[in-house]
Design a protein around this motif. Structure first.
Motif, short mmCIF file in Angstrom:
data_model
loop_
_atom_site.label_atom_id
_atom_site.label_comp_id
_atom_site.label_asym_id
_atom_site.label_seq_id
_atom_site.Cartn_x
_atom_site.Cartn_y
_atom_site.Cartn_z
N GLY A 127 8.46 -74.89 73.85
CA GLY A 127 7.60 -75.85 73.18
C GLY A 127 6.18 -75.37 73.02
O GLY A 127 5.70 -74.55 73.80
N SER A 128 5.49 -75.86 71.97
CA SER A 128 4.10 -75.50 71.67
C SER A 128 3.93 -73.99 71.54
O SER A 128 2.94 -73.42 72.01
CB SER A 128 3.16 -76.05 72.76
N LEU A 129 4.87 -73.35 70.85
CA LEU A 129 4.87 -71.88 70.76
C LEU A 129 3.68 -71.35 69.98
O LEU A 129 3.04 -70.38 70.41
CB LEU A 129 6.17 -71.39 70.13
N LEU A 130 3.35 -71.96 68.85
CA LEU A 130 2.23 -71.47 68.04
C LEU A 130 0.93 -71.52 68.84
O LEU A 130 0.13 -70.58 68.79
CB LEU A 130 2.10 -72.29 66.75
N ALA A 131 0.71 -72.59 69.58
CA ALA A 131 -0.51 -72.70 70.40
C ALA A 131 -0.55 -71.60 71.45
O ALA A 131 -1.59 -70.98 71.68
CB ALA A 131 -0.57 -74.07 71.06
#
Length: 235
Positions: A127-131
């Motif tokens: 989860g929240s990979l781009l961040a």
């Protein structure tokens, strides 16, 4: 629905380990970061956000191919490698978003006719990979000593069907969410450098998510600062 926004920013530094408490719905998962892990790149960093982990390496400023040479600034490239298999459409989209963020802060005019390459390897995606990719890229650029205007960080928000806002969502929360929004922010005025959105949301919800991300970015930048202090206090 997908959307990008760019502004200006400034990059700084970080490394080490740290954590941020996870409160009800609106807090961040545990952070950990280690720099200078790899010997071949000019700078590297491993960034852990909960169970999401990304390894980043920066090469350059270095010689650039004539076909890619820009006479008045450095050529900046971002390569994102998934945990398994070859890069697909999702990776190419994230590469573009990360490159646009880096270009907003890297002082490429100081190194014209050179190449700066950021290589990101996804170790685990929870989860929240781009961040996490944005945070790893920032740390690696700092480790490489690339001149930048400001530090930047990524923060992801998810909106549930009932409008509940969740910061730094896990993969499960992202799949169940009505909308997922990721923002890149600088550490000077919390200015928006880039945004990527998916799903349905109102203008008011967009502003709510941006305000929550700006508040959360203070914790990320504090972690950067503490990590730097830990690293250089030992040397």
């Amino acid at each position: 629905m997908e959307e990008e926004r760019h502004t200006e920013a400034k990059i700084g530094a970080e490394t080490g380990r740290g954590s941020s408490p996870r409160g009800p719905g609106c807090s961040l998962r545990h952070f950990a970061c280690e720099q200078n892990l790899l010997s071949r790149p000019d700078g590297s960093a491993s960034f852990l956000q909960g169970d999401t982990s990304v390894l980043a390496g920066v090469y350059g400023p270095a010689e650039v191919k004539v076909s890619k040479e820009i006479f008045n600034k450095a050529t900046l490239e971002v390569i994102l490698r998934p945990k398994i298999g070859l890069p697909g459409v999702a990776e190419k989209s994230r590469e573009r978003l990360i490159r646009n963020t880096c270009e907003a802060v890297v002082l490429g005019t100081l190194h014209p006719r050179t190449s700066i390459t950021v290589v990101l390897q996804v170790v685990s995606d929870a989860g929240s990979l781009l961040a996490c990719c944005l945070n790893a890229a920032c740390m690696a650029l700092v480790d490489a000593g690339v001149p930048m205007r400001a530090l930047f960080c990524g923060v992801t928000c998810a909106l549930d069907s009932d409008g509940t806002l969740v910061l730094d969502p896990t993969s499960k929360r992202e799949k169940e969410a009505r909308a997922v929004l990721t923002f890149a922010l600088d550490n000077v005025e919390r200015k928006l450098l880039m945004s990527s959105t998916k799903g349905l949301f109102s203008d008011a919800e967009l502003q709510q998510c941006l305000a929550a991300a700006q508040a959360a970015s203070q914790h990320v930048f504090r972690f950067y600062r503490e990590s730097l202090q830990r690293r250089y206090s030992k040397s």
